[in-house]
Design a protein around this motif. Structure first.
Motif, PDB file in Angstrom:
ATOM      1  N   VAL A 168       0.733  70.152  22.995  1.00 55.15           N
ATOM      2  CA  VAL A 168       1.052  71.537  22.643  1.00 55.15           C
ATOM      3  C   VAL A 168       2.092  72.079  23.609  1.00 55.15           C
ATOM      4  CG1 VAL A 168       0.167  73.836  22.124  1.00 55.15           C
ATOM      5  CG2 VAL A 168      -1.317  71.847  21.825  1.00 55.15           C
ATOM      6  N   ALA A 169       3.291  72.394  23.079  1.00 56.60           N
ATOM      7  CA  ALA A 169       4.385  72.921  23.889  1.00 56.60           C
ATOM      8  C   ALA A 169       4.421  74.435  23.777  1.00 56.60           C
ATOM      9  CB  ALA A 169       5.712  72.345  23.401  1.00 56.60           C
ATOM     10  N   ALA A 170       4.560  75.129  24.919  1.00 48.10           N
ATOM     11  CA  ALA A 170       4.639  76.589  24.888  1.00 48.10           C
ATOM     12  C   ALA A 170       5.350  77.093  26.119  1.00 48.10           C
ATOM     13  CB  ALA A 170       3.234  77.196  24.809  1.00 48.10           C
ATOM     14  N   GLY A 171       6.174  78.125  25.938  1.00 45.80           N
ATOM     15  CA  GLY A 171       6.877  78.753  27.050  1.00 45.80           C
ATOM     16  C   GLY A 171       6.245  80.095  27.368  1.00 45.80           C
ATOM     17  N   ARG A 172       7.040  80.976  27.975  1.00 44.20           N
ATOM     18  CA  ARG A 172       6.592  82.311  28.366  1.00 44.20           C
ATOM     19  C   ARG A 172       5.182  82.295  28.974  1.00 44.20           C
ATOM     20  NH1 ARG A 172       9.583  86.846  24.989  1.00 44.20           N
ATOM     21  NH2 ARG A 172       8.702  87.899  26.810  1.00 44.20           N
ATOM     22  N   GLU A 173       4.165  82.865  28.282  1.00 45.70           N
ATOM     23  CA  GLU A 173       2.827  82.901  28.900  1.00 45.70           C
ATOM     24  C   GLU A 173       2.023  81.633  28.637  1.00 45.70           C
ATOM     25  OE1 GLU A 173       3.256  83.349  25.929  1.00 45.70           O
ATOM     26  OE2 GLU A 173       1.824  84.694  24.960  1.00 45.70           O
ATOM     27  N   GLY A 174       2.516  80.743  27.794  1.00 48.34           N
ATOM     28  CA  GLY A 174       1.911  79.417  27.645  1.00 48.34           C
ATOM     29  C   GLY A 174       0.460  79.395  27.223  1.00 48.34           C
ATOM     30  N   ALA A 175       0.052  80.311  26.363  1.00 47.37           N
ATOM     31  CA  ALA A 175      -1.368  80.420  26.011  1.00 47.37           C
ATOM     32  C   ALA A 175      -1.772  79.499  24.863  1.00 47.37           C
ATOM     33  CB  ALA A 175      -1.692  81.869  25.648  1.00 47.37           C
ATOM     34  N   LEU A 176      -0.818  78.974  24.123  1.00 48.77           N
ATOM     35  CA  LEU A 176      -1.173  78.237  22.913  1.00 48.77           C
ATOM     36  C   LEU A 176      -2.053  76.996  23.158  1.00 48.77           C
ATOM     37  CD1 LEU A 176      -0.857  78.228  19.844  1.00 48.77           C
ATOM     38  CD2 LEU A 176       1.160  76.798  20.125  1.00 48.77           C
ATOM     39  N   PRO A 177      -1.780  76.170  24.175  1.00 51.52           N
ATOM     40  CA  PRO A 177      -2.637  74.995  24.383  1.00 51.52           C
ATOM     41  C   PRO A 177      -4.107  75.378  24.571  1.00 51.52           C
ATOM     42  CG  PRO A 177      -0.669  74.829  25.738  1.00 51.52           C
ATOM     43  CD  PRO A 177      -0.628  76.194  25.110  1.00 51.52           C
ATOM     44  N   THR A 178      -4.369  76.485  25.262  1.00 47.31           N
ATOM     45  CA  THR A 178      -5.751  76.942  25.446  1.00 47.31           C
ATOM     46  C   THR A 178      -6.384  77.275  24.101  1.00 47.31           C
ATOM     47  OG1 THR A 178      -5.416  77.763  27.674  1.00 47.31           O
ATOM     48  CG2 THR A 178      -7.142  78.842  26.396  1.00 47.31           C
ATOM     49  N   VAL A 179      -5.658  78.000  23.262  1.00 46.99           N
ATOM     50  CA  VAL A 179      -6.207  78.392  21.968  1.00 46.99           C
ATOM     51  C   VAL A 179      -6.450  77.137  21.112  1.00 46.99           C
ATOM     52  CG1 VAL A 179      -5.746  79.673  19.842  1.00 46.99           C
ATOM     53  CG2 VAL A 179      -5.215  80.697  22.059  1.00 46.99           C
ATOM     54  N   GLY A 202       7.442  84.717  37.003  1.00 48.03           N
ATOM     55  CA  GLY A 202       6.776  83.681  36.221  1.00 48.03           C
ATOM     56  C   GLY A 202       7.695  83.037  35.205  1.00 48.03           C
ATOM     57  N   GLY A 203       8.978  83.404  35.226  1.00 42.73           N
ATOM     58  CA  GLY A 203       9.923  82.831  34.282  1.00 42.73           C
ATOM     59  C   GLY A 203      10.190  81.358  34.572  1.00 42.73           C
ATOM     60  N   ASP A 204      11.059  80.731  33.741  1.00 39.57           N
ATOM     61  CA  ASP A 204      11.415  79.321  33.942  1.00 39.57           C
ATOM     62  C   ASP A 204      10.207  78.404  33.840  1.00 39.57           C
ATOM     63  OD1 ASP A 204      14.175  79.248  34.278  1.00 39.57           O
ATOM     64  OD2 ASP A 204      14.008  80.040  36.291  1.00 39.57           O
ATOM     65  N   GLY A 205       9.207  78.822  33.090  1.00 36.16           N
ATOM     66  CA  GLY A 205       8.090  77.927  32.830  1.00 36.16           C
ATOM     67  C   GLY A 205       6.965  77.996  33.836  1.00 36.16           C
ATOM     68  N   GLU A 206       7.114  78.758  34.925  1.00 31.57           N
ATOM     69  CA  GLU A 206       6.058  78.792  35.953  1.00 31.57           C
ATOM     70  C   GLU A 206       4.796  79.480  35.445  1.00 31.57           C
ATOM     71  OE1 GLU A 206       6.096  79.188  39.917  1.00 31.57           O
ATOM     72  OE2 GLU A 206       7.805  77.868  40.245  1.00 31.57           O
ATOM     73  N   ALA A 207       4.946  80.574  34.695  1.00 34.22           N
ATOM     74  CA  ALA A 207       3.749  81.231  34.152  1.00 34.22           C
ATOM     75  C   ALA A 207       3.045  80.309  33.174  1.00 34.22           C
ATOM     76  CB  ALA A 207       4.132  82.547  33.465  1.00 34.22           C
ATOM     77  N   ALA A 208       3.833  79.620  32.357  1.00 37.21           N
ATOM     78  CA  ALA A 208       3.240  78.713  31.375  1.00 37.21           C
ATOM     79  C   ALA A 208       2.486  77.579  32.074  1.00 37.21           C
ATOM     80  CB  ALA A 208       4.324  78.155  30.460  1.00 37.21           C
ATOM     81  N   ALA A 214       1.248  86.807  35.806  1.00 35.23           N
ATOM     82  CA  ALA A 214       2.498  86.250  35.285  1.00 35.23           C
ATOM     83  C   ALA A 214       2.422  86.101  33.769  1.00 35.23           C
ATOM     84  CB  ALA A 214       2.790  84.904  35.946  1.00 35.23           C
ATOM     85  N   GLY A 215       1.297  85.619  33.270  1.00 36.28           N
ATOM     86  CA  GLY A 215       1.145  85.435  31.831  1.00 36.28           C
ATOM     87  C   GLY A 215       1.263  86.763  31.084  1.00 36.28           C
ATOM     88  N   MET A 216       0.676  87.812  31.633  1.00 35.80           N
ATOM     89  CA  MET A 216       0.752  89.110  30.951  1.00 35.80           C
ATOM     90  C   MET A 216       2.175  89.662  30.991  1.00 35.80           C
ATOM     91  SD  MET A 216      -2.866  90.852  32.114  1.00 35.80           S
ATOM     92  CE  MET A 216      -4.359  89.814  32.163  1.00 35.80           C
ATOM     93  N   LEU A 217       2.861  89.476  32.139  1.00 30.98           N
ATOM     94  CA  LEU A 217       4.249  89.934  32.230  1.00 30.98           C
ATOM     95  C   LEU A 217       5.151  89.140  31.282  1.00 30.98           C
ATOM     96  CD1 LEU A 217       4.541  90.427  36.102  1.00 30.98           C
ATOM     97  CD2 LEU A 217       4.639  92.239  34.385  1.00 30.98           C
ATOM     98  N   GLN A 218       4.828  87.888  31.024  1.00 28.37           N
ATOM     99  CA  GLN A 218       5.622  87.026  30.142  1.00 28.37           C
ATOM    100  C   GLN A 218       5.188  87.143  28.686  1.00 28.37           C
ATOM    101  OE1 GLN A 218       8.179  85.225  30.851  1.00 28.37           O
ATOM    102  NE2 GLN A 218       8.107  85.184  33.078  1.00 28.37           N
ATOM    103  N   SER A 219       4.218  87.985  28.396  1.00 28.69           N
ATOM    104  CA  SER A 219       3.629  87.975  27.055  1.00 28.69           C
ATOM    105  C   SER A 219       4.681  88.113  25.956  1.00 28.69           C
ATOM    106  CB  SER A 219       2.644  89.144  26.918  1.00 28.69           C
ATOM    107  OG  SER A 219       2.155  89.188  25.589  1.00 28.69           O
ATOM    108  N   CYS A 220       4.510  87.348  24.885  1.00 26.64           N
ATOM    109  CA  CYS A 220       5.453  87.436  23.771  1.00 26.64           C
ATOM    110  C   CYS A 220       5.114  88.607  22.845  1.00 26.64           C
ATOM    111  CB  CYS A 220       5.494  86.107  23.012  1.00 26.64           C
ATOM    112  SG  CYS A 220       3.868  85.493  22.578  1.00 26.64           S
ATOM    113  N   THR A 221       4.114  89.401  23.196  1.00 27.02           N
ATOM    114  CA  THR A 221       3.873  90.661  22.468  1.00 27.02           C
ATOM    115  C   THR A 221       4.234  91.831  23.379  1.00 27.02           C
ATOM    116  OG1 THR A 221       1.624  90.768  23.287  1.00 27.02           O
ATOM    117  CG2 THR A 221       1.951  89.672  21.167  1.00 27.02           C
TER     118      THR A 221
END
Ligand SMILES: Nc1ncnc2c1ncn2[C@@H]1O[C@H](COP(=O)(O)O)[C@@H](O)[C@H]1O
Ligand SMILES: Nc1ncnc2c1ncn2[C@@H]1O[C@H](COP(=O)(O)O)[C@@H](O)[C@H]1O
Ligand SMILES: Nc1ncnc2c1ncn2[C@@H]1O[C@H](COP(=O)(O)O)[C@@H](O)[C@H]1O
Ligand SMILES: Nc1ncnc2c1ncn2[C@@H]1O[C@H](COP(=O)(O)O)[C@@H](O)[C@H]1O
Ligand SMILES: [Mg+2]
Ligand SMILES: [Mg+2]
Ligand SMILES: [Mg+2]
Ligand SMILES: [Mg+2]
Ligand SMILES: [Mg+2]
Ligand SMILES: [Mg+2]
Ligand SMILES: [Mg+2]
Ligand SMILES: [Mg+2]
Lengths: 218, 218, 218, 218, 218, 218, 218, 218
Positions: free
Chosen positions: A137-148, A169-175, B177-184
């Motif tokens: 599961v690939a995801a950027g920004r907050e990277g929540a998709l793999p968890t879901v 958290g940009g550049d993939g660090e938050a993800a 970081a995840g909340m700041l990066q949120s896609c919503t």
């Protein structure tokens, strides 16, 4: 090809000519070339430099190029890898994962644009994800998709953080951090490491395939 | 009480006696005391130090203590704040948010243990979340819940990261970081800043209440 | 348009042609296009690609382009958002916030160059800031302005850190940290996330507008 | 006493007895002892260990202890240092600055609880701040006060970040970054470095005093 | 010119034309322009845009340009600022400091290439450093020079970290941290903040000058 | 037990009584309790609180406690997980991984003290590592062992960084970073996340077991 | 040449002409020039600017250029430095180390592509590594090679981290941290500091050579 | 004892009994025990647990304990290691370095309190530093001393950063960064890694000793 993982050529940081030479040598010695992070100029140089007849597959979005000599003996595993992306900007990195898994012989199920903010979309694609033996599961920004996704399937999930996002958290660090902190069970690869994620999924697919063919029972 | 936000006393870093004295003064001058991060020893000291009759509410899990003098004129807003938590370890911080919003006069809807890895649970509590005027969502570890909630409601959401988690991104950094990066669309407060999240939600509730009472139309 | 937030097209990282195509599709399907981070070359491509007659508003400083088809039914809220900037370099990011809030239907009050080192200037613009229902405050470098403004108004304030500054804490990190540490009540969005700040303010404006029109009383 | 800066004894990390011995030696050799980060147990040990008659000044809040032998020849400068604090939690660190400046011979003007969220309070104390030759401003959390003060005075300002705050930017990092990013002219010392801030202000006071006494004109 | 600090124009991030226009306006309104981070193309644009006769001083290495109208009334302080650099790569940043201090009216003593690994060189230039009223010391990489200088002089020292160095602690972070950790008494400005360092030194020079002229004795 | 992963109770941060109560409930409802980070005092409380007859296995070094009711139907997979540790200080974290994999039904092969600085030792244990279906490799400090192991086996490797080490990169950060940067194919879990590593290996073991039993062929 | 370390000219950040001038001066005054980070354009400029006859050695991969005047008296040490690289991308940085050690008079043994994931290769080159008096080991990504080498030799090892890798720990940070955390005995230089590593090895070689020639016995 | 480096027992994190047992075993098998980070309680336990007659040397300040059985054959090198400290707080870490070097057989020259802010002191101890074959320099806070020393000697210098300091760059990070950025030639070990620094110096001493005894000439 140790562990069935193809030696890939990283085009980034090489000239088109250097890449083309390496690809030609790879086809000559292994009957195959797998090139990643290829732009169109490099793709042309590689195609021009390969002997005829060779079967070439250049994926512009994934920025990968695969060449098979006619006598290349492609591996075929009785196992499936699902590759899921959160958004369109995750496609290139996820594409790398897909190509590597396929070249290792797995069947690849590609499921794109499964954003975490639209739960309906996730539920729509759940059946093919559940049918796979292992999921990337690939995801950027907050990277929540793999968890879901890991909360919805029964199989191993490999999280692949992508270097999108900006600010803190940009550049993939938050993800990356989010996947490492996941409240479900996941393992993770480095930011943008599509090749590694695909190969790790491919190794699981190989283990499953071997078991299906009756190898290795204790 | 500027902006209707009560002056709270942060017990952490003060002795029980110091806290008790500040609480007594607060009741004397404002007819109310709001104390946060209170352990049971401090709660006893505060209770002992307050004059009779005073109405005391000590919430052990939220670690908050609120005292109202009989003649305290409690604010009452025609507006609701939902406070949603991802897991049980988020309860103390979310409890702070709840207490502050309530003391500002809002009706508080408390919805707990809405983990992101169990989508069914989220859908179960969606109706009361949607009925609120503004939502605070507390989450630790990967902090994905505010994003999922904001994708499902029509109202403003305030993300409240909680300092759970360990290793890389632990102590609330991955959640922030995840909340700041949120896609919503979300706004965020600092890690463990339950007081600030509740007060910001309270300010939105005040704006809604004022509008409902017919104030301020352009 | 979920929650009334327009789907915006982020031009950065796309070719002018790609952006123009997306904008044309957006106008076709939603009667509107909102494009952010637009340079002048892209603006021309978008204008050329849109059908006639369309009402186009390209804001060079905010780097935003908004297009409305003649039959677009623009939302109109009975609520005001103030957008305040600390310095001229905050204008592009704050401009994004302003455009989104306006497209959500809010009246936008723009107040620029309200530096924290010149208190007189702040006091001069206090009346229009206080008259708004919600305030976005953009600031770079040390990011102190949202704290000072929140100490002077009665309404919710959304802090918007801007990626100015250099050396330690540069690129908006000091501003973000300062807003998260604020000794007043604020919520915050990520560095340079003008779109998110404007949309969050727009959501508060929608809540206030709904209340003014008599919706949702408990 | 190089540059007129007294050799201070840092009690933190030493036993009461070790500290007492160092203080006794200091009084013996320099006729003075300056001890910082002193708790009450250590203060008693130091007092017990000093010969009679010695003039002892233990400041519980600043956690400093100063001892002067009867024949100590205290420096006296014709120059004033203002020490300004943002909140009560800044007092110990600012107290260190105050003690050092005073021991260097400066007149110290102490102005406390000048929070940045209450502009009225700043304007109230502006006259004594402006009257000083150099100003130390201590602030924790978002650390905005030195910027506001430097925008209002004509003299050099030294920013002193204090390790309050929690979450992202806590422990004084946001305050330090904010002061380094200040849009006014400031210089800064490390987090909690009250000793250094006071001594740097003392060095400016010495330069002014020397100039007032007619030394060093070019 | 608040506090005697000239309003400077930062050319970086502006077009040559924009910079030239701002410089022309500055000369018109204040009889002076101070421009920093100027490349030669911008310098030509500025020169071309200024009215005749104006006295222009473009320092290529410091990347500063100063213009004085014939009727500009230059300040003159009876005070000296020493500007010391560790190596040649520190010269541009230190040059900014020097220009600002001079424009504030101070006499500037420039001492360059005083590396910390060659103690002899430091001792050679000690006399002019000691003769100044305040010292700015610019250093990159490990940033040790301000500490060594402050151990040898009696006056206030302002450390100016420079963004040289690579790898861990590169870009001026090691230099900044080292100066903040200095075991002597120093205050510090942000990395590459030559303007701020020069202006802070200028403020000390103004205080000394005022004292020399008999102002402000208590 | 979603995905066959047992719900574990984290004793850390709970009182012995709280932990004992949760363990008793777990045995009652699922016929099993898995408790991690258990000290001996808590182990006694848990044992005392469990009904008779229950089979209890307390591993002092791994700090895990597992209880099975007599009628617990333990899963049994036809698949093996190897758990390899770099040094003795990695044993507790690796022990967690081992317990979880075993409770999921896998056969666990434990191979300890396989330091990267003694290549002979690695070669000695290579046969049992190669015989497993999936490998967990725990390592602290520089975390190089998973890379070396992955270079020698044909199966998937999960890297488990451990929070040993001090100074720069201490607390497991160097180990985590090294595993993410590995020049071989690995996936990784967070620092000290023994439970997650063991469960991810258990999921692979389940997939292999299912394949061996003839499930799921395409 | 203090300590026998040649003064090197860093071409990066200088124009070809500037570099050529500095090289010419260096040959004139010291009979030698050592230039690092040289591209081919600069190499041509330097060659053109040097007087005839001069012996020039431009190493394209190491990006170094060394020029010796005919009368240059090259040092010659009775000591050997081994320079070992993990992969081809480490060659430029390791090349710098090699050139400096050679110019200090050491015999250099170059051993390349000794990856940590292929133990056989390490064992193949062990004899020449063991024969050297001191070893420099360059490695990027996870930087594990110096640890493995130091576990196999009897001599001092200097770890040289290289700025390869991406994502978390990229740019040489994981390699640096791993070497600092090494469970064997190593010392380390900064990321990409090939010059420093080579010179430190050269200093050890000088000490050994002096001892071999009978100097300095106690 | 690989490479002549003694296996040391790290007492920190072990009980006195565990440490005593390990020490007894070490004496039994190698005729020596080297224990680091020993407090006095542990020292007593170790002494009590060792057989008679054993020669025990407990250094309270360095927190090291060394025990030699009567028949221990102590190595003796014809080579000297200088251990230099910047301040008194560096002594424990530097003491570890000293003990290890001595146990490897080197003569150790101990030079303490050589602060960088008092150049006279450095010049006083220069002769014994220069006489050594290799130098370890321990420094905390800004960590400048190794740079200054390396500028004055002809031999290899190993920088040893110490975890003193507070605020930004505290805990040894500024010292480590400063040494890695040094403008002279140095190699470095991790923060507080006295053992590693001493052992690396010991390895150089062994190389020099071997050369002096006529081994290994090419
Ligand atoms: N839990 C909390 N989190 C954040 N701020 C708080 C909290 N409790 C009290 N405060 C605020 O902190 C300030 C009290 O600080 P103090 O003067 O140290 O007691 C007041 O402005 C309170 O409103
Ligand atoms: N300036 C902006 N900042 C943040 N989000 C934006 C911005 N502009 C557009 N978006 C959002 O980013 C998403 C578009 O991403 P993309 O699919 O890459 O065009 C949409 O959800 C937009 O609403
Ligand atoms: N609170 C303080 N902050 C910073 N430096 C201090 C402080 N107190 C004493 N010092 C200085 O620290 C040094 C004393 O260190 P020590 O030898 O460890 O007692 C002296 O140079 C003092 O002037
Ligand atoms: N103070 C120290 N610093 C670094 N390493 C040490 C120290 N003392 C002992 N060691 C090493 O740490 C290892 C012992 O670790 P352990 O097995 O946990 O006792 C051995 O390799 C020792 O040589
Ligand atoms: Mg995502
Ligand atoms: Mg969560
Ligand atoms: Mg600002
Ligand atoms: Mg403050
Ligand atoms: Mg320097
Ligand atoms: Mg390890
Ligand atoms: Mg490597
Ligand atoms: Mg030091």
């Amino acid at each position: 090809t140790r562990r069935g993982v193809p030696e890939a050529i990283l085009a980034e940081g090489k000239t088109p000519t250097e890449t083309a030479d390496l690809a030609a040598t790879s086809v000559e010695t292994t009957r195959r070339a797998v090139v990643t992070r290829v732009d169109s100029e490099t793709a042309q140089a590689v195609e021009a430099g390969l002997p005829d007849p060779v079967d070439i597959d250049y994926d512009e979005r994934a920025r990968t190029l695969v060449a098979h000599a006619p006598d290349f003996d492609a591996p075929a595993l009785d196992a499936t890898v699902a590759v899921v992306t959160a958004g369109t900007s995750d496609a290139p990195v996820a594409g790398e994962a897909s190509v590597v898994a396929r070249e290792m012989g797995a069947t690849v199920e590609w499921l794109e644009d499964v954003g975490v903010a639209h739960l309906g979309r996730i539920l729509d694609v759940l059946d093919p994800i559940r049918a796979a033996d292992v999921v990337v599961v690939a995801a950027g920004r907050e990277g929540a998709l793999p968890t879901v996704v890991a909360g919805l399937v029964d199989t191993p999930v490999v999280g692949l953080p992508v270097s999108t996002g900006y600010g803190f958290g940009g550049d993939g660090e938050a993800a990356l951090a989010g996947m490492l902190q996941s409240c479900t069970v996941l393992s993770v690869v480095n930011v943008d490491a599509g090749f590694v994620a695909g190969a790790q999924a491919g190794l699981v697919a190989r283990a499953v395939d071997a078991a299906r063919s009756g190898e290795g029972s204790n």
